[in-house]
Each structure stands twice: as C-alpha cells, then as structure tokens.
Design a protein around this motif. Structure first.
Motif, PDB file in Angstrom:
ATOM      1  N   CYS A 147      68.681  13.907  59.696  1.00  0.00           N
ATOM      2  CA  CYS A 147      68.773  12.835  58.704  1.00  0.00           C
ATOM      3  C   CYS A 147      68.441  11.514  59.378  1.00  0.00           C
ATOM      4  CB  CYS A 147      70.173  12.800  58.108  1.00  0.00           C
ATOM      5  SG  CYS A 147      70.433  11.428  56.965  1.00  0.00           S
ATOM      6  N   LYS A 206      77.650  17.478  69.596  1.00  0.00           N
ATOM      7  CA  LYS A 206      78.230  16.142  69.500  1.00  0.00           C
ATOM      8  C   LYS A 206      78.465  15.528  70.868  1.00  0.00           C
ATOM      9  CE  LYS A 206      82.208  13.545  67.761  1.00  0.00           C
ATOM     10  NZ  LYS A 206      83.465  13.585  66.963  1.00  0.00           N
ATOM     11  N   LEU A 262      79.149   8.844  60.079  1.00  0.00           N
ATOM     12  CA  LEU A 262      78.366  10.085  60.163  1.00  0.00           C
ATOM     13  C   LEU A 262      79.209  11.229  60.690  1.00  0.00           C
ATOM     14  CD1 LEU A 262      75.006   8.608  61.522  1.00  0.00           C
ATOM     15  CD2 LEU A 262      75.374   9.635  59.273  1.00  0.00           C
ATOM     16  N   TYR A 263      79.987  10.958  61.699  1.00  0.00           N
ATOM     17  CA  TYR A 263      80.840  12.021  62.231  1.00  0.00           C
ATOM     18  C   TYR A 263      81.953  12.385  61.252  1.00  0.00           C
ATOM     19  CZ  TYR A 263      78.543  12.198  66.769  1.00  0.00           C
ATOM     20  OH  TYR A 263      77.625  12.392  67.780  1.00  0.00           O
ATOM     21  N   GLU A 270      80.853  15.036  58.983  1.00  0.00           N
ATOM     22  CA  GLU A 270      80.565  16.317  59.642  1.00  0.00           C
ATOM     23  C   GLU A 270      79.159  16.416  60.212  1.00  0.00           C
ATOM     24  OE1 GLU A 270      81.683  19.529  57.036  1.00  0.00           O
ATOM     25  OE2 GLU A 270      83.793  18.962  57.066  1.00  0.00           O
ATOM     26  N   SER A 271      78.607  15.287  60.657  1.00  0.00           N
ATOM     27  CA  SER A 271      77.417  15.376  61.505  1.00  0.00           C
ATOM     28  C   SER A 271      77.798  16.123  62.774  1.00  0.00           C
ATOM     29  CB  SER A 271      76.916  13.977  61.881  1.00  0.00           C
ATOM     30  OG  SER A 271      76.374  13.318  60.767  1.00  0.00           O
ATOM     31  N   VAL A 275      74.767  12.706  66.693  1.00  0.00           N
ATOM     32  CA  VAL A 275      74.190  11.426  66.257  1.00  0.00           C
ATOM     33  C   VAL A 275      73.572  10.744  67.463  1.00  0.00           C
ATOM     34  CG1 VAL A 275      74.621   9.181  65.206  1.00  0.00           C
ATOM     35  CG2 VAL A 275      75.940  11.171  64.439  1.00  0.00           C
ATOM     36  N   SER A 328      70.871  11.570  62.556  1.00  0.00           N
ATOM     37  CA  SER A 328      72.049  12.433  62.443  1.00  0.00           C
ATOM     38  C   SER A 328      71.603  13.882  62.305  1.00  0.00           C
ATOM     39  CB  SER A 328      72.879  12.017  61.225  1.00  0.00           C
ATOM     40  OG  SER A 328      73.907  12.944  60.969  1.00  0.00           O
ATOM     41  N   VAL A 382      72.691  17.506  61.053  1.00  0.00           N
ATOM     42  CA  VAL A 382      73.671  18.174  60.198  1.00  0.00           C
ATOM     43  C   VAL A 382      73.232  19.619  59.977  1.00  0.00           C
ATOM     44  CG1 VAL A 382      74.366  16.050  59.022  1.00  0.00           C
ATOM     45  CG2 VAL A 382      72.522  17.418  58.069  1.00  0.00           C
ATOM     46  N   ASN A 413      75.582  21.672  54.684  1.00  0.00           N
ATOM     47  CA  ASN A 413      76.396  20.474  54.428  1.00  0.00           C
ATOM     48  C   ASN A 413      75.820  19.770  53.188  1.00  0.00           C
ATOM     49  OD1 ASN A 413      77.785  18.053  54.434  1.00  0.00           O
ATOM     50  ND2 ASN A 413      77.660  17.768  56.647  1.00  0.00           N
ATOM     51  N   PHE A 450      76.556  15.782  52.288  1.00  0.00           N
ATOM     52  CA  PHE A 450      76.287  14.756  53.294  1.00  0.00           C
ATOM     53  C   PHE A 450      75.415  13.632  52.753  1.00  0.00           C
ATOM     54  CE2 PHE A 450      73.520  12.928  56.516  1.00  0.00           C
ATOM     55  CZ  PHE A 450      74.445  12.487  57.442  1.00  0.00           C
TER      56      PHE A 450
END
Length: 297
Positions: free
Chosen positions: A162, A211, A237-238, A241-242, A245, A256, A258, A262, A265
C-alpha cells in the motif's frame, strides 16, 4: 513505434539502503519512434520537452558509450505517466530504462539485458531502482567496479503493498543531504541483522518477522522528520495490522505491507489520512514480477 512499459519501484525496503528494490504494478509507458530529424516530446511539462529530457539524455549516453554504427537522426517521444514524480517510486529510473532500451533497439545494438542494466545504472548511479524495474520482483543488488551484481527474490503472492503518497515532493538531494557521512558500528550491525532477517522472512514466509525486519538506523531516522505526520501515520498503519512499514526510496511516500486478507485496511487508513493537514493518495499495489516490457507496434 516502440512501446516500453516500465514498472514503478520501491527501494531500500527499510534496512536495505541502496541495496534492495521491488517492482510494483504501477507503470509509465513510453512510445518512441524514429523520425527524419529533430526531437519531438509530448506528454510531459514544457520544461522537459527539450534535449535535457531524461529519456533523451539516456539515449545519448547510450550512443556515446556504445558508439553504434547506426544512430537515428530524429526521435519522437510520447510519455504516458502514471507514477508520480518526486515521491520515491522510481519515476526517474523508468525514464532512464526507456531511453537506454530505445537507443539499443533503434541503433540495432542488440545488447543484453545485463548490459542494459549496467549502462542504466551508470546513469542513475545505483541499481536499487533500476534492477527491479528492469527484471521485476524484488532484487538484491550492488554496484562495484562499474558492474552490477544482483539476485532475484520472488515475492509471495500473499503480500499487498500500500503506497501512501502525499501531495508534496521530497527531492533526492535534500533526502541525501540529511544523512550522516559516518555511522556508529552498532548501527551498521543493526541494519545487517534486519536486512538478513527481512530477506529470510520473505523467502520462508515468516510474515510475523517482517515488522521488526523493516526497522532501520541508516536513513529513515534522518529522513522521516522531513515528512509531516510520518510517525503518526506509521503508528496508525501498525494499528491497522500492517506487517511492515518503510519509507519508499528517499520518500516522501510511505509503504505499508499488508496481507491480502486484510479487507478493512484500505478504508480505515483512508479515513485516518483525511484528518491530517496534507492530502494523501492511496494506491493498493502488488509486486510486478515481469519487469520492463517492450512491444513493437
């Protein structure tokens, strides 16, 4: 007429400064035709409709380096731009690749893709955007003694990228100027461990590790203050549920990662971004796995 379709790219992927790059399914298209003489350029601002156009200067660089027997006396360049300029998505790399490939074909030079990679990298200065734009997928690359060494990493289909793109540019020169000339040894070790973890996590599909693997101490901590609301956006973003990032290239686009299941989002991050001062555009993208495509039409 040549149709050259070049994908956008996102470089660095967090800790892989000047080393990692990934192609995205967002494209610039270039239509290049040999004409009797002169230079005609359409599809861009008037400031770029001249001999300083990056596509044209890349063609000239090719001719000066390769010295082919045949050099066209005129060229017409039509540009269809979908990749925003100055946002860290490899727009300049697409122009360089288009110019080098067009010159290779129009001069009947028949250089290989590897030779095109080397010439394009000479122009760009580093291969992190050039290599994935040319070959697709994610590329680990380095440039040594005028030679590009690279390896292709197949990105899992479960991942969505994203791109969160602001309405302001961030020049590469400014983004480079804030970087320190030296770093502490511990910061070097920090990045080596993260980039190693990132690559192995992608290969083994250990998505829960991405992450921590996207953390960086070489460039993002210095560049992020140039981007208003950067930390707020990353935190959000986190929360949504990214799984990773990072700053796309030198910015200001924030990327991001994902998972493709999801489903909430996109709408959630759009709603959040509307509360900020600047205007942010969202592009939901996949990894491009083909790289540059050339058609004769």
């Amino acid at each position: 007429m040549l149709e050259i379709i070049v994908p956008a790219t996102t470089a660095n992927i967090g800790p892989g400064f000047d080393t990692l790059g990934l192609a995205l399914n967002l494209y610039n298209k270039f239509y290049i035709t040999e004409i009797e003489n002169g230079l005609e350029i359409t599809g861009c601002d008037d400031d770029y409709k001249n001999e300083n156009n990056l596509i044209y200067t890349s063609m000239q660089y090719f001719y000066n380096k390769v010295k082919p027997d045949k050099i066209p006396t005129g060229v017409k360049i039509d540009i269809c731009t979908n990749i925003p300029l100055g946002r860290g998505l490899g727009s300049s790399a697409t122009c360089i690749i288009a110019g080098v490939i067009a010159a290779n074909i129009l001069s009947d030079s028949n250089l290989s893709k590897k030779e095109i990679l080397n010439i394009a990298t000479e122009i760009e200065g580093h291969p992190d955007n050039i290599a994935p734009a040319l070959f697709g997928n994610m590329i680990v690359s380095l440039y040594e003694n005028n030679e590009v060494y690279y390896n292709v990493l197949d990105i899992p289909d479960e991942l969505i990228f994203c791109a969160i793109i602001p309405d302001f540019e961030l020049s590469t020169s400014l983004a480079r100027s804030v970087l320190p000339s030296e770093i502490p040894h511990k910061d070097g070790v920090y990045n080596i461990s993260r980039v190693s973890l990132l690559i192995s996590s992608l290969i083994n599909k250990n998505f829960d590790l991405i992450k921590i693997a996207c953390h960086d101490k070489l460039h993002q901590i210095y560049r992020s203050p140039l981007i208003e609301n950067y930390n707020d956006i990353v935190s959000k973003l986190y929360n949504l549920e990214s799984i990773g990032v990072f700053l796309s290239g030198s910015g200001p686009t924030i990327m991001s990662i994902v998972l493709n299941d999801n489903y909430t989002f996109s709408d959630s991050i759009k709603s959040f971004l509307l509360t900020l001062n600047n205007t942010w555009e969202i592009k939901i993208l996949k990894c491009d796995k083909q790289g540059t495509k050339v058609n004769i039409i």
